[in-house]
Design a protein around this motif. Structure first.
Motif, PDB file in Angstrom:
ATOM      1  N   HIS A 186       0.800  -1.226   0.000  1.00 18.00           N
ATOM      2  CA  HIS A 186       0.000   0.000   0.000  1.00 18.00           C
ATOM      3  C   HIS A 186       0.837   1.281   0.000  1.00 18.00           C
ATOM      4  O   HIS A 186       0.264   2.362   0.002  1.00 18.00           O
ATOM      5  CB  HIS A 186      -0.939   0.025   1.206  1.00 18.00           C
ATOM      6  N   ILE A 187       2.155   1.158   0.015  1.00 12.15           N
ATOM      7  CA  ILE A 187       2.995   2.354  -0.022  1.00 12.15           C
ATOM      8  C   ILE A 187       3.823   2.353  -1.305  1.00 12.15           C
ATOM      9  O   ILE A 187       4.132   1.312  -1.866  1.00 12.15           O
ATOM     10  CB  ILE A 187       3.905   2.474   1.224  1.00 12.15           C
ATOM     11  N   THR A 188       4.180   3.564  -1.745  1.00 10.24           N
ATOM     12  CA  THR A 188       4.971   3.703  -2.966  1.00 10.24           C
ATOM     13  C   THR A 188       6.434   3.403  -2.679  1.00 10.24           C
ATOM     14  O   THR A 188       6.852   3.324  -1.518  1.00 10.24           O
ATOM     15  CB  THR A 188       4.847   5.126  -3.526  1.00 10.24           C
ATOM     16  N   THR A 189       7.201   3.264  -3.733  1.00 15.73           N
ATOM     17  CA  THR A 189       8.635   2.998  -3.585  1.00 15.73           C
ATOM     18  C   THR A 189       9.322   4.139  -2.845  1.00 15.73           C
ATOM     19  O   THR A 189      10.174   3.907  -1.990  1.00 15.73           O
ATOM     20  CB  THR A 189       9.279   2.789  -4.966  1.00 15.73           C
ATOM     21  N   THR A 190       8.944   5.362  -3.144  1.00 17.16           N
ATOM     22  CA  THR A 190       9.544   6.517  -2.470  1.00 17.16           C
ATOM     23  C   THR A 190       9.225   6.498  -0.978  1.00 17.16           C
ATOM     24  O   THR A 190      10.111   6.720  -0.151  1.00 17.16           O
ATOM     25  CB  THR A 190       9.033   7.829  -3.096  1.00 17.16           C
ATOM     26  N   GLN A 191       7.977   6.234  -0.638  1.00 20.12           N
ATOM     27  CA  GLN A 191       7.598   6.154   0.771  1.00 20.12           C
ATOM     28  C   GLN A 191       8.356   5.024   1.460  1.00 20.12           C
ATOM     29  O   GLN A 191       8.794   5.176   2.595  1.00 20.12           O
ATOM     30  CB  GLN A 191       6.097   5.917   0.912  1.00 20.12           C
ATOM     31  N   ARG A 192       8.506   3.900   0.787  1.00 18.44           N
ATOM     32  CA  ARG A 192       9.222   2.753   1.352  1.00 18.44           C
ATOM     33  C   ARG A 192      10.670   3.123   1.663  1.00 18.44           C
ATOM     34  O   ARG A 192      11.185   2.826   2.743  1.00 18.44           O
ATOM     35  CB  ARG A 192       9.156   1.583   0.373  1.00 18.44           C
ATOM     36  N   ILE A 193      11.330   3.807   0.729  1.00 16.84           N
ATOM     37  CA  ILE A 193      12.732   4.201   0.927  1.00 16.84           C
ATOM     38  C   ILE A 193      12.853   5.169   2.089  1.00 16.84           C
ATOM     39  O   ILE A 193      13.739   5.033   2.933  1.00 16.84           O
ATOM     40  CB  ILE A 193      13.310   4.798  -0.368  1.00 16.84           C
ATOM     41  N   VAL A 194      11.953   6.141   2.154  1.00 18.82           N
ATOM     42  CA  VAL A 194      11.989   7.118   3.257  1.00 18.82           C
ATOM     43  C   VAL A 194      11.795   6.414   4.595  1.00 18.82           C
ATOM     44  O   VAL A 194      12.522   6.664   5.551  1.00 18.82           O
ATOM     45  CB  VAL A 194      10.935   8.230   3.038  1.00 18.82           C
ATOM     46  N   TRP A 195      10.793   5.518   4.672  1.00 10.16           N
ATOM     47  CA  TRP A 195      10.562   4.796   5.932  1.00 10.16           C
ATOM     48  C   TRP A 195      11.745   3.918   6.301  1.00 10.16           C
ATOM     49  O   TRP A 195      12.108   3.824   7.470  1.00 10.16           O
ATOM     50  CB  TRP A 195       9.279   3.962   5.852  1.00 10.16           C
ATOM     51  N   LEU A 196      12.363   3.269   5.325  1.00  8.74           N
ATOM     52  CA  LEU A 196      13.536   2.432   5.631  1.00  8.74           C
ATOM     53  C   LEU A 196      14.678   3.275   6.187  1.00  8.74           C
ATOM     54  O   LEU A 196      15.346   2.873   7.142  1.00  8.74           O
ATOM     55  CB  LEU A 196      13.986   1.664   4.387  1.00  8.74           C
ATOM     56  N   ILE A 197      14.882   4.450   5.614  1.00 12.73           N
ATOM     57  CA  ILE A 197      15.928   5.349   6.126  1.00 12.73           C
ATOM     58  C   ILE A 197      15.608   5.767   7.554  1.00 12.73           C
ATOM     59  O   ILE A 197      16.485   5.764   8.424  1.00 12.73           O
ATOM     60  CB  ILE A 197      16.092   6.576   5.198  1.00 12.73           C
ATOM     61  N   ILE A 198      14.360   6.118   7.814  1.00  8.52           N
ATOM     62  CA  ILE A 198      13.962   6.541   9.165  1.00  8.52           C
ATOM     63  C   ILE A 198      14.124   5.383  10.148  1.00  8.52           C
ATOM     64  O   ILE A 198      14.673   5.552  11.240  1.00  8.52           O
ATOM     65  CB  ILE A 198      12.513   7.068   9.169  1.00  8.52           C
TER      66      ILE A 198
END
Length: 55
Positions: free
Chosen positions: A16-28
């Protein structure tokens, strides 16, 4: 430790999340482990509940 692994797994496999959101969450999650994990899991729970209510 276990909550961190769980949050990483959920983030990677969440359709349910985009690739960009996934990358940001992984960094956080990786840079601020405790707050990142808790923040992701709370945000993810909120998104699931909102999606179910809209159907």
């Amino acid at each position: 430790m276990a909550i961190g692994i769980y949050a990483l797994y959920q983030c990677i496999t969440n359709p349910h999340i985009t690739t960009t959101q996934r990358i940001v969450w992984l960094i956080i999650i990786l840079s601020v482990p405790l707050f990142g994990c808790i923040g992701y899991l709370l945000a993810n729970k909120t998104n699931k509940n909102n999606g179910a209510a809209k159907k």
